[in-house]
Write a protein that holds these residues in place. Structure first.
Motif, short mmCIF file in Angstrom:
data_model
loop_
_atom_site.label_atom_id
_atom_site.label_comp_id
_atom_site.label_asym_id
_atom_site.label_seq_id
_atom_site.Cartn_x
_atom_site.Cartn_y
_atom_site.Cartn_z
N ASN A 77 0.63 -1.21 0.09
CA ASN A 77 0.01 0.06 -0.06
C ASN A 77 0.63 1.23 -0.07
O ASN A 77 0.68 2.17 -0.86
N TRP A 78 1.76 1.37 0.83
CA TRP A 78 2.68 2.62 0.89
C TRP A 78 3.49 2.85 -0.37
O TRP A 78 3.24 3.86 -0.80
N THR A 94 4.36 5.77 -5.57
CA THR A 94 4.38 5.90 -6.89
C THR A 94 3.22 6.69 -7.87
O THR A 94 3.72 7.49 -8.64
N ALA A 95 2.19 6.82 -7.18
CA ALA A 95 1.09 7.41 -7.73
C ALA A 95 1.38 8.88 -7.54
O ALA A 95 1.08 10.01 -8.35
N THR A 96 1.96 9.40 -6.38
CA THR A 96 2.25 10.93 -6.00
C THR A 96 3.37 11.24 -6.99
O THR A 96 3.34 12.41 -7.47
N ASP A 122 0.76 7.88 4.14
CA ASP A 122 2.11 7.96 4.52
C ASP A 122 2.83 7.96 3.26
O ASP A 122 3.79 8.83 2.86
N GLY A 123 2.43 7.02 2.47
CA GLY A 123 3.04 7.09 1.07
C GLY A 123 2.86 8.53 0.24
O GLY A 123 3.88 8.63 -0.45
N TYR A 124 1.82 8.96 0.07
CA TYR A 124 1.44 10.47 -0.46
C TYR A 124 2.38 11.47 0.17
O TYR A 124 3.01 12.12 -0.73
N LEU A 159 1.41 1.35 -11.05
CA LEU A 159 0.70 2.20 -11.52
C LEU A 159 0.26 1.83 -12.80
O LEU A 159 0.78 1.62 -13.63
N VAL A 160 -1.10 2.07 -13.21
CA VAL A 160 -1.79 1.57 -14.53
C VAL A 160 -2.32 3.13 -15.13
O VAL A 160 -3.07 3.82 -14.55
#
Lengths: 341, 341
Positions: free
Chosen positions: A167-168, A173-175, A203-205, A330-331
């Protein structure tokens, strides 16, 4: 499997002899009070007469059944996990018993599922749950049933093998992707508070922003509940901000679709006026208009791995790791555009 | 249930005594060739020794298991039906065994499912299928397993009880709704050719036009395949017509979402420039932007009714009707606007 000299007596055989159903025999075995006294007496006499022994003390033949248990079947990713589990079990010539422990049913619903599980002597169980409580865990140990947990929510400290997703990393990756497209004011619609996966994605964001030197603005983070309506509400709030974001990253696809509708109602086009990224990659993401860029969570593969892990436990083999996180990716579809282009 | 004087011998008990798995015993019982000769001999000797009798000749205790069988689990409405079946079985203290007879597996996949079904002595089976072939039907009769078919595709002449939906009436209702909103050029994206439900929805569309005196224009009907991409292709074709429709009725929600994307790529806004109606009312319909007006098909209720019907058959009770069509209903959301308003 030892070559026993005579067949083990099964609950089904006892039920047949007593003229009652299998769950009734199971209730007697589990000491439940909701059995008529005369019935209980007759069943107990037959259990003694035929020398019934609980699984775990005897060595019953494998039933070829595995239980897959959800809290409720209303999650949009349930069918993805079901498909993965079914395919892996099918390859092993095993069958899938699907159950929902209905939250509204509470403890009684859990009790009934445990009774049924004991009665049909499943070889093992896969739980898809955000909260494996201690009661359930103790009961499963008592029944001597191997258990694997598929855990999209990311509880990190269960005593049973769990299969999750990164998840993190997915949120980082998205951010990063949005930042690479020159977005700096990036709104975030967080998942349901109190779940580990929600925290990991938040947290990943933040980590993605920090790595690029973009200041974190708490006003750009709105809590959602993973569902469409909470995404819509969060989108409306973000888009009425005096300095609105140019991109919104939602911690679930459903919330991202809610953001789509908020944008539409505000007269904004995606991706021309607003970029959007989701999380999950449910089939719906590809059916959105425009098709949604999102973080793929390998739900079906998680189901398959859970089933293969459970088969190892059933066979008495060891598992490599008590927790495995499968990778997200990421897609890229059509909901993000580069700012300034 | 008779009060037998001694327990029936089960396949599981035989398997245990022989030191083999339950499916192996089932293979021997079903005359399969893929069992080692020595194993076959040992199992057959035990079957004679313990006087094993097939279900249907004996009166085994109910197992409390019902099989729910899909061709494949990739249909977006699978989870809706699963939920309805699970809830109804749960209320009866019964459990759901979920199987997919994978189309790509062909006859071998069907054979394996039948072996598993015979081995675990399910009380009955619910098939969700567009094609119950005669081989499968004959085998189920041989196993003496009660069967109910949930049939969203609308095959009208099965010999077993079937639960469907009013496809024709639903399509009439959707078409009438668009006509009431002053639309006259109404495109239709038809379902997969060759399925009864596709024909019923097309006929309903034509009947709705006829009732209002609107001429049928075959150029406004494009065949789809129920999926998103075929809806997108049909939408692109309809919207490039020299005299394009002002509204499009798609015979599935997924195709309607494909039409959304075609409209977006043509620069048309829904509902301002184009009205769209779908069919199914999957959760996705409510998550579309704008939320999709569509014909509700009660998939979950169809699953529940199938389960309750099967329970009646299992108990030896009669069913009211060999085929029941549950009613559809138009759900108005935000994808239709009145022309001239």
């Amino acid at each position: 499997m030892q070559g026993n000299t005579q067949p083990a007596v099964t609950i089904s055989a006892i039920a047949s002899a007593a003229g009652v159903s299998v769950p009734t025999v199971s209730r007697v075995l589990n000491g439940r009070s909701d059995v008529a006294p005369a019935t209980r007496e007759r069943v107990e006499a037959l259990l003694r007469e035929y020398g019934y022994r609980r699984r775990g003390t005897a060595q019953p033949a494998p039933s070829g059944l595995v239980d897959l248990v959800f809290n409720d079947l209303d999650s949009p990713w349930a069918v993805e996990i079901i498909r993965g589990v079914e395919e892996a079990l099918n390859a092993e010539d095993m069958s899938l018993v699907l159950s929902a422990i209905h939250r509204r049913g509470g403890a009684d619903s859990t009790r009934r599922w445990l009774d049924a599980l004991g009665a049909r002597v499943s070889d093992g169980a896969i739980l898809v749950t955000t909260d494996l409580d201690s009661f359930l865990h103790a009961e499963l140990q008592r029944l001597n049933v191997p258990v694997v947990v598929v855990d999209p929510a990311g509880v990190p400290d269960l005593e049973v093998p769990t299969i999750g997703a990164t998840n993190w990393t997915g949120a980082v990756t998205a951010t990063e992707h949005l930042i690479q497209q020159n977005h700096r004011r990036i709104g975030f619609v967080a998942g349901r508070p109190g779940l580990w996966c929600s925290r990991a994605r938040l947290d990943g964001y933040r980590a993605g922003l920090d790595a690029a030197g973009v200041a974190f603005d708490p006003e750009l983070v709105i809590n959602g509940d993973f569902d469409y309506s909470s995404g819509f509400a969060a989108g409306m709030e973000l888009l009425t901000h005096p300095e609105p974001p140019t991109a919104i990253f939602a911690a679930s696809d459903q919330m991202a679709l809610g953001v789509y509708e908020a944008a539409r109602q505000r007269g904004l086009r995606i991706p021309d006026d607003l970029s959007v990224v989701g999380f999950d990659d449910l089939p719906e993401a590809g059916w959105a208009s425009p098709p949604l860029t999102t973080v793929h969570q390998p739900l079906s593969a998680m189901g398959s791995l859970a089933a293969r892990t459970l088969v190892r436990l059933i066979r008495g083999e060891s598992v490599e790791s008590p927790r495995i996180e499968m990778s997200t990716a990421l897609v890229q579809r059509s909901s993000v555009r580069a700012l300034g282009s």
